[in-house]
Design an enzyme around this catalytic site. Structure first.
Site, PDB file in Angstrom:
ATOM      1  N   ARG A  55       0.835  -1.052   0.206  1.00  0.00           N
ATOM      2  CA  ARG A  55      -0.031  -0.062   0.249  1.00  0.00           C
ATOM      3  C   ARG A  55       0.968   1.064   0.003  1.00  0.00           C
ATOM      4  O   ARG A  55       1.839   1.249   0.203  1.00  0.00           O
ATOM      5  CB  ARG A  55      -0.733  -0.344   1.394  1.00  0.00           C
ATOM      6  CG  ARG A  55      -0.459  -0.549   2.545  1.00  0.00           C
ATOM      7  CD  ARG A  55      -0.990   0.211   3.461  1.00  0.00           C
ATOM      8  NE  ARG A  55      -0.568   1.820   3.917  1.00  0.00           N
ATOM      9  CZ  ARG A  55       1.089   2.361   4.023  1.00  0.00           C
ATOM     10  NH1 ARG A  55       1.716   1.383   3.785  1.00  0.00           N
ATOM     11  NH2 ARG A  55       0.442   3.816   3.402  1.00  0.00           N
ATOM     12  N   ALA A  64       0.695   5.131  -2.319  1.00  0.00           N
ATOM     13  CA  ALA A  64       0.759   5.229  -3.980  1.00  0.00           C
ATOM     14  C   ALA A  64       2.050   4.718  -4.229  1.00  0.00           C
ATOM     15  O   ALA A  64       1.979   4.333  -5.584  1.00  0.00           O
ATOM     16  CB  ALA A  64       0.734   6.484  -4.254  1.00  0.00           C
ATOM     17  N   ARG A  73      -7.125  -0.163  -7.197  1.00  0.00           N
ATOM     18  CA  ARG A  73      -7.179   1.214  -6.464  1.00  0.00           C
ATOM     19  C   ARG A  73      -7.466   2.110  -7.209  1.00  0.00           C
ATOM     20  O   ARG A  73      -6.298   2.292  -8.216  1.00  0.00           O
ATOM     21  CB  ARG A  73      -6.770   0.665  -4.987  1.00  0.00           C
ATOM     22  CG  ARG A  73      -6.082  -0.033  -4.304  1.00  0.00           C
ATOM     23  CD  ARG A  73      -5.220   0.026  -3.024  1.00  0.00           C
ATOM     24  NE  ARG A  73      -6.259   0.967  -2.453  1.00  0.00           N
ATOM     25  CZ  ARG A  73      -5.759   1.669  -1.677  1.00  0.00           C
ATOM     26  NH1 ARG A  73      -4.416   1.374  -0.921  1.00  0.00           N
ATOM     27  NH2 ARG A  73      -6.414   2.708  -0.328  1.00  0.00           N
ATOM     28  N   GLN A 131      -2.834   2.569  10.144  1.00  0.00           N
ATOM     29  CA  GLN A 131      -1.334   2.684   9.406  1.00  0.00           C
ATOM     30  C   GLN A 131      -0.295   3.866  10.290  1.00  0.00           C
ATOM     31  O   GLN A 131       0.487   3.279   9.776  1.00  0.00           O
ATOM     32  CB  GLN A 131      -1.352   3.483   7.573  1.00  0.00           C
ATOM     33  CG  GLN A 131      -2.250   2.412   6.617  1.00  0.00           C
ATOM     34  CD  GLN A 131      -3.360   2.482   7.112  1.00  0.00           C
ATOM     35  OE1 GLN A 131      -4.384   2.785   7.256  1.00  0.00           O
ATOM     36  NE2 GLN A 131      -4.532   2.269   5.231  1.00  0.00           N
ATOM     37  N   ASP A 181      -1.559  10.221  -2.445  1.00  0.00           N
ATOM     38  CA  ASP A 181      -1.825   9.920  -3.260  1.00  0.00           C
ATOM     39  C   ASP A 181      -2.219  10.218  -4.720  1.00  0.00           C
ATOM     40  O   ASP A 181      -2.080   9.741  -5.860  1.00  0.00           O
ATOM     41  CB  ASP A 181      -2.617   8.912  -3.123  1.00  0.00           C
ATOM     42  CG  ASP A 181      -2.735   8.020  -1.816  1.00  0.00           C
ATOM     43  OD1 ASP A 181      -3.035   8.810  -0.726  1.00  0.00           O
ATOM     44  OD2 ASP A 181      -2.519   7.050  -1.668  1.00  0.00           O
ATOM     45  N   ASN A 196      -5.044  12.630  -0.146  1.00  0.00           N
ATOM     46  CA  ASN A 196      -4.756  11.555   0.886  1.00  0.00           C
ATOM     47  C   ASN A 196      -5.265  11.008   1.443  1.00  0.00           C
ATOM     48  O   ASN A 196      -6.702  11.386   1.800  1.00  0.00           O
ATOM     49  CB  ASN A 196      -3.392  12.643   1.276  1.00  0.00           C
ATOM     50  CG  ASN A 196      -2.147  11.803   2.542  1.00  0.00           C
ATOM     51  OD1 ASN A 196      -1.520  10.713   1.810  1.00  0.00           O
ATOM     52  ND2 ASN A 196      -1.818  11.736   3.507  1.00  0.00           N
ATOM     53  N   LYS A 197      -4.695   9.738   2.981  1.00  0.00           N
ATOM     54  CA  LYS A 197      -5.651   9.706   3.035  1.00  0.00           C
ATOM     55  C   LYS A 197      -6.457  10.068   4.346  1.00  0.00           C
ATOM     56  O   LYS A 197      -5.956  11.123   4.469  1.00  0.00           O
ATOM     57  CB  LYS A 197      -5.001   8.762   4.428  1.00  0.00           C
ATOM     58  CG  LYS A 197      -5.319   8.103   5.567  1.00  0.00           C
ATOM     59  CD  LYS A 197      -6.115   6.455   4.761  1.00  0.00           C
ATOM     60  CE  LYS A 197      -5.198   5.964   4.227  1.00  0.00           C
ATOM     61  NZ  LYS A 197      -6.481   4.885   3.178  1.00  0.00           N
TER      62      LYS A 197
END
Ligand code: MRU
Length: 364
Positions: A53, A55, A96, A203, A244, A254-255
């Site tokens: 995981r 990017a 993804r 994460q 990402d 992003n997350k």
């Protein structure tokens, strides 16, 4: 230090008939276990399930997945290999949707094949393996350059807040946001990192805290909801995340939770920086409204810690990423330097400079 910050996140083992070996990130921090991937469906699953995981690491995985998909093409007919290449690229691109490195890497593999024209099957397979390895090696070089470009952002005794994992585990090695931390640490500068645990898949607490501890960096895990309190107490001097996908104007996916941090940082007058290689920029889209946002299985929220954390039928909203508008981002730390202010013109100027760097790496 170098050994700890150079995790072998993902590597190709052997020649054209070889396979991929990667850290299974779903098992960390409890166990450091590697998995072997031998075909595209296994690679698709590894990406979707977040065994690999982040990017840039997903991009490398996809490129290597293409090589896996060509392993059993022994036919002398180049047209068959070409057809298989297209099918595998199409298939892996669905794993993804948000991180642009996935499609970027697949396009690069296709371009490499195109450049070789009607070469024979063996030559094409060899060249595509070389290209996948090059994507990995260039990512490592970009990450080290990002660290050098950004390390001075971390002042002595600073408190740095980060979200998710943008470290060696998310890239070929060394990371993006964490590369900046590693580079400051290597210079002997004392500072501390606060790692958001990063719900729902953790994460931050599982991976970032693990990585930073290995490197001997002072790290404190916090619940995502603690960030505002720490900022108000004056304990955060810098917020630093990965990305990402970055649109042409600097809007950044992003997350999930990154946008909230950026708003909090603005409210407390704390600089918010994003660190990312040029492979994470998507100049084909003008702004963040065009970024596809991955929706995850609601059970990742309902069964957060291996047990029910919400009523079994509870409705859940489970986007994996959010978009932070460019105006909240003080700067983008890239291998070509820090882009600040963030906007369409500054980004296109900096990425032009980056093309020059890329050419130098390609010649090595
Ligand atoms: O869902 P994940 O774990 O793949 O999300 C990863 C992130 O959001 C990272 O911050 C991003 O990919 C940058 S990694 C250098």
């Amino acid at each position: 230090m170098a050994a700890e910050t150079s995790l072998k996140t993902i590597e190709w083992v052997g020649g054209v008939d070889g396979f991929v070996r990667m850290i299974d990130q779903t098992r960390l921090p409890g166990e450091l276990v590697h998995v072997e991937i031998h075909d595209p469906p296994a690679m698709w699953e590894a990406i979707r399930q977040l065994r690999v995981r982040g990017a840039p690491a997903i991009g490398i995985a996809a490129a290597m997945g293409v090589v896996l998909g060509l392993r059993d093409v022994n036919d002398t007919d180049v047209a068959i290999l070409r057809k298989r290449l297209d099918e595998v690229c199409e298939y892996l691109s669905t794993a993804r949707p948000t991180g642009v490195n996935l499609t970027w890497a697949l396009q690069r593999m296709r371009r490499r094949a195109d450049a070789l024209g009607q070469s024979d099957v063996a030559t094409l397979r060899r060249a595509l393996l070389d290209e996948a390895r090059r994507i990995r090696d260039e990512d490592a070089a970009m990450c080290h350059a990002i660290g050098q470009a950004g390390e001075s952002l971390i002042r002595p005794h600073a408190g740095v807040l980060t979200h998710c994992n943008a470290g060696g585990l998310a890239t070929a090695e060394y990371g993006t946001a964490l590369a900046v931390c590693y580079a400051a640490h290597e210079r002997g500068r004392p500072f501390r990192v606060f790692a958001d645990e990063t719900r729902p898949l953790l994460q931050g607490s599982r991976l970032t805290a693990w990585e930073l501890q290995q490197a001997g960096i002072d790290v404190t895990v916090i619940c995502d909801s603690t960030a505002g309190m720490l900022m108000r107490r004056g304990e955060i001097d810098l917020v630093l995340t990965g990305a990402d996908r970055i649109a042409a104007n600097g809007d950044t996916a992003n997350k999930i939770g990154t946008y909230s941090l950026a708003v909090l940082a603005r409210a407390h007058d704390i600089p918010f920086y994003v660190a990312a290689p040029s492979s994470t920029f998507d100049l084909s889209i003008p702004d963040g409204s065009h970024i596809p946002i991955e929706q995850r299985d609601p059970d990742e929220i309902r069964r957060g810690f291996g047990r029910l954390t919400a009523p079994p039928q509870a409705k859940c909203f489970a986007p994996a990423f959010d978009v932070t508008p460019a105006e909240l981002i003080r700067g983008l730390v890239t291998e070509a330097g820090i882009i600040s202010p963030v906007g369409t013109e500054s980004i296109s100027a900096a990425l032009g400079a980056r093309e020059a760097c890329q050419n130098i790496w390609n010649r090595r």
